[in-house]
Motif scaffolding. Structure first.
Motif, short mmCIF file in Angstrom:
data_model
loop_
_atom_site.label_atom_id
_atom_site.label_comp_id
_atom_site.label_asym_id
_atom_site.label_seq_id
_atom_site.Cartn_x
_atom_site.Cartn_y
_atom_site.Cartn_z
N LEU A 1 3.35 9.90 -7.88
CA LEU A 1 4.16 10.26 -9.06
C LEU A 1 3.24 10.61 -10.23
CD1 LEU A 1 6.94 7.51 -8.99
CD2 LEU A 1 7.20 9.95 -8.56
N ILE A 2 2.15 9.84 -10.35
CA ILE A 2 1.20 10.11 -11.45
C ILE A 2 0.47 11.42 -11.19
CG2 ILE A 2 -0.84 9.25 -12.67
CD1 ILE A 2 0.04 6.38 -11.89
N GLN A 3 0.04 11.61 -9.94
CA GLN A 3 -0.71 12.84 -9.63
C GLN A 3 0.15 14.07 -9.79
OE1 GLN A 3 -2.56 11.37 -5.82
NE2 GLN A 3 -4.18 12.71 -6.55
N ALA A 4 1.46 13.92 -9.50
CA ALA A 4 2.36 15.07 -9.64
C ALA A 4 2.82 15.24 -11.09
CB ALA A 4 3.55 14.89 -8.71
N SER A 5 2.28 14.40 -11.99
CA SER A 5 2.62 14.42 -13.43
C SER A 5 4.08 14.09 -13.70
CB SER A 5 2.28 15.77 -14.08
OG SER A 5 0.92 15.98 -14.05
N GLU A 6 4.75 13.45 -12.73
CA GLU A 6 6.10 12.98 -13.04
C GLU A 6 6.01 11.78 -13.96
OE1 GLU A 6 9.11 12.84 -10.18
OE2 GLU A 6 8.19 14.38 -8.92
N SER B 1 -7.82 7.84 -1.26
CA SER B 1 -8.18 9.03 -2.03
C SER B 1 -9.16 8.70 -3.16
CB SER B 1 -6.93 9.69 -2.59
OG SER B 1 -6.23 8.76 -3.36
N LEU B 2 -9.67 7.48 -3.19
CA LEU B 2 -10.65 7.11 -4.21
C LEU B 2 -12.01 7.71 -3.86
CD1 LEU B 2 -9.79 3.37 -4.57
CD2 LEU B 2 -9.04 5.27 -5.98
N ARG B 3 -12.86 7.82 -4.89
CA ARG B 3 -14.21 8.33 -4.64
C ARG B 3 -15.22 7.50 -5.40
NH1 ARG B 3 -13.74 14.87 -4.83
NH2 ARG B 3 -11.81 15.02 -3.68
N LEU C 1 0.84 -1.21 0.00
CA LEU C 1 0.00 0.00 0.00
C LEU C 1 0.87 1.25 0.00
CD1 LEU C 1 -3.00 -0.76 2.37
CD2 LEU C 1 -2.99 -0.54 -0.10
N GLN C 2 2.00 1.18 0.72
CA GLN C 2 2.92 2.32 0.70
C GLN C 2 3.42 2.55 -0.73
OE1 GLN C 2 6.06 2.45 3.70
NE2 GLN C 2 4.96 0.93 4.90
N LEU C 3 3.75 1.43 -1.41
CA LEU C 3 4.25 1.55 -2.79
C LEU C 3 3.14 2.08 -3.70
CD1 LEU C 3 6.48 1.12 -4.84
CD2 LEU C 3 5.75 -1.27 -5.06
N GLN C 4 1.94 1.56 -3.50
CA GLN C 4 0.80 2.01 -4.32
C GLN C 4 0.63 3.53 -4.19
OE1 GLN C 4 -2.42 -0.83 -4.02
NE2 GLN C 4 -3.89 0.83 -4.09
N ARG C 5 0.73 4.02 -2.96
CA ARG C 5 0.56 5.46 -2.73
C ARG C 5 1.69 6.26 -3.37
NH1 ARG C 5 -1.97 4.44 2.61
NH2 ARG C 5 0.07 4.14 3.54
N ALA D 1 -9.29 12.56 -8.44
CA ALA D 1 -8.88 12.33 -7.05
C ALA D 1 -8.47 13.65 -6.45
CB ALA D 1 -7.70 11.36 -7.01
N PRO D 2 -8.71 13.83 -5.17
CA PRO D 2 -8.29 15.06 -4.52
C PRO D 2 -6.78 15.05 -4.35
CG PRO D 2 -9.12 13.49 -2.94
CD PRO D 2 -9.29 12.87 -4.28
N ALA D 3 -6.23 16.19 -4.00
CA ALA D 3 -4.80 16.22 -3.69
C ALA D 3 -4.54 15.18 -2.62
CB ALA D 3 -4.45 17.60 -3.18
N LEU D 4 -3.38 14.56 -2.70
CA LEU D 4 -3.08 13.50 -1.73
C LEU D 4 -3.02 14.05 -0.31
CD1 LEU D 4 -0.35 11.12 -3.09
CD2 LEU D 4 -2.73 10.66 -2.57
N LEU D 5 -3.68 13.37 0.59
CA LEU D 5 -3.61 13.76 1.99
C LEU D 5 -2.62 12.83 2.67
CD1 LEU D 5 -7.38 14.12 2.70
CD2 LEU D 5 -5.71 15.94 2.72
N ASP D 6 -2.01 13.31 3.68
CA ASP D 6 -1.09 12.45 4.40
C ASP D 6 -1.91 11.39 5.14
OD1 ASP D 6 1.28 13.02 7.10
OD2 ASP D 6 0.64 11.22 6.05
N PRO D 7 -1.78 10.12 4.74
CA PRO D 7 -2.64 9.10 5.33
C PRO D 7 -2.39 8.89 6.82
CG PRO D 7 -0.98 8.12 3.92
CD PRO D 7 -0.84 9.59 3.78
N ASP D 8 -1.19 9.31 7.29
CA ASP D 8 -0.94 9.12 8.72
C ASP D 8 -1.66 10.18 9.54
OD1 ASP D 8 0.57 6.93 8.24
OD2 ASP D 8 2.37 8.13 7.92
#
Ligand SMILES: Cc1ncc(COP(=O)(O)O)c(C=O)c1O
Length: 492
Positions: free
Chosen positions: A26-31, A100-102, A17-21, A85-92
């Motif tokens: 990277l995708i959300q930041a358009s890298e 972040s799915l809807r 899950l850490q890797l998935q996030r 998806a919304p901007a990533l929130l810190d899951p901790d």
């Protein structure tokens, strides 16, 4: 570019899950741009210092949630059309918002009615209800009090009560609050309302107009969301973390300057069960005062405390002239009574009264007099002592069963009162799918997306621990845990 390993094998969240996030960010930041081919599995495994199977599991999650697509024989690619998806929130920091799915609104359907219906379906072992079970109601005491009060009131039992409430009820409520250490201060008044939901409706109608923005907790009590939507107001989510509504997030949302109200359930929050600390209440009070935002505090669960002392309500803190307090006997006594109370500074109360009067004219005289008697005689306090003890036993039974049978990564709240707890499951569990599965196995719960104005909470569920005896809860939660584990493995 692939960052070097940012994963933490010691963290509570599993590596996949850490890797998935990380990959998703990277995708959300358009890298990693839409359509780009992803590095091969062995390369990712090497960079992130994880097993290939961990990479496959992370990719499977990204594929299922629409971030990645695979082409047979060619590999994995960033999806052409990315999910919203919304901007990533810190899951901790914000674990209670879930992943972040809807989900789309049309995937939810007419949930409020269905949830109430399912909760009353005797063939189901349901944890979706939001009210106390009948075996914990003081039915016999109420029956006797109704007979006695009817005799006492004689003909006046059947006439309109004063629009603000029956005098004996208002006096008994004020005395009860005083004995609980939260007296109604001079310059403030109490008014009878037919429950907290009706109280919120009348406040919204008095202080806002269609299109106004109402700040709500994210997640939020679903009846409030439905009401805000029905009245054409906009619910604006403010994230909740382990300690309740987050004041920093609130501060940045308030900067926009166009919110009218903040609706909050600060004590034994529905749905998470968490209680906002006094320090946070003080900060939230100061922030809302500074921005001219009225705080509507819904204290429906406040009397159901079974561990620790009372946290002062917003209205009893200094500088609370912009607070409106809603109380209810629906959870602490009986939802069928349809009785609660609204406390506000006199000037606001008189505005609210005009609107409420045109809606309800007056509330049932007999029920108000009965509750008044019950409060004054000490019966309510004795009932609360029994109810709190039973709730604690039921909460403990549910927590033990969850710990024994849910996945290790599940996050669970440990409420010190109220009726609900909140579970955040691994990101790849869909609570809507699980709900369908559960219903077909005779089990019910409230899926997470019901509690978010923006379709979040896909991997969350609310469980009401008050409904069943501990032995029933243990058996049913073990079966629910079994269903979570038995979900088909995600295919890469
Ligand atoms: C936070 C909250 N407020 C209000 C209500 C509705 O209460 P009432 O029956 O007092 O209208 C509920 C019911 O679930 C609730 O959870």
């Amino acid at each position: 570019m692939i960052p070097s390993s940012t994963l933490n094998p010691g963290a509570a969240s599993p590596l996949y899950l850490q890797l998935q996030r990380t990959l998703r960010s990277l995708i959300q930041a358009s890298e990693w741009k839409a359509g780009m081919r992803l590095p091969a599995v062995p390369e990712l495994a090497q960079r992130f210092k994880v097993h290939r199977l961990t990479v496959l599991k992370a990719l499977a999650g990204l594929k299922r949630t629409g971030w990645v697509q695979t082409v047979a024989g060619r590999g994995s690619f960033v999806a052409d059309h990315l999910p919203e998806a919304p901007a990533l929130l810190d899951p901790d920091t914000f674990p209670f918002q879930g992943s972040s799915l809807r989900v789309r609104e049309d995937e939810l359907g007419p949930w409020l009615g269905e949830t109430l219906e399912l909760a009353q379906n005797r063939l189901l072992v349901s944890f979706s209800a939001g009210f106390p079970p009948s075996d914990l109601l003081p039915g016999e005491a109420l029956r006797r009090l109704y007979a006695k009060t009817m005799r006492e009131l004689d003909a006046s039992a059947w006439v309109y009560a004063a629009p603000s409430g029956h005098a004996s009820y208002l006096e008994a409520v004020a005395a009860w609050l005083g004995a609980e250490g939260e007296p109604v201060p001079p310059g403030w008044g109490v008014r009878a309302i037919p429950g907290a939901q009706a109280g919120l409706a009348v406040v919204l109608e008095t202080l806002t107009v269609p299109g106004d923005r109402v700040l709500v907790e994210s997640p939020c009590y679903m009846g409030a969301l439905a009401l805000i939507r029905t009245l054409g107001r906009e619910a604006v989510p403010v994230p909740v973390d382990r300690n309740g509504l987050n004041p920093d997030r609130l501060a940045s949302i308030l900067q926009k300057g166009d919110a009218k109200l903040l609706f909050t359930v600060p004590t034994f929050h529905n749905p998470t069960g968490m209680t906002l600390s006094r320090a946070r209440r003080e900060r939230i009070l100061a922030l809302t005062r500074q921005h001219g935002v009225t705080v509507v505090e819904d204290d429906t669960y406040g009397d159901l405390r079974f561990i620790g002392g009372r946290t002062p309500s917003f209205r009893s803190l200094p500088g609370a002239e912009h607070v409106i307090h809603l109380g209810s006997f629906s959870k602490s006594l009986a939802a069928g009574l349809r009785l609660g109370y609204l406390i506000a500074p006199d000037a606001v109360l008189s505005r609210i009264s005009i609107v409420q009067e045109v809606h309800t004219v007056a509330l049932p005289t007999l029920s108000q007099a009965v509750v008044g008697h019950y409060l004054e005689s000490g019966g309510f306090r004795r009932h609360l002592t029994r109810l709190r003890k039973a709730l604690r036993e039921r909460r403990d039974a549910m927590l033990e069963a969850i710990q024994a049978s849910f996945p290790r990564e599940a996050e669970v709240t440990e409420p010190k009162g109220g009726m609900h707890l909140w579970v955040v499951l691994p990101e790849d569990v869909s609570s809507l799918d699980l709900h369908r599965d559960a219903i077909s196995h005779g089990l019910g719960f409230a899926p997470g997306p019901l509690f978010f104005p923006d379709g979040r909470g896909t991997n969350c569920l609310r469980l009401n621990f008050s409904t069943h005896a501990p032995s029933v809860t243990r058996e049913a939660i073990a079966r629910l845990g079994g269903l979570i584990h038995a979900r088909p493995a995600a295919q890469p």
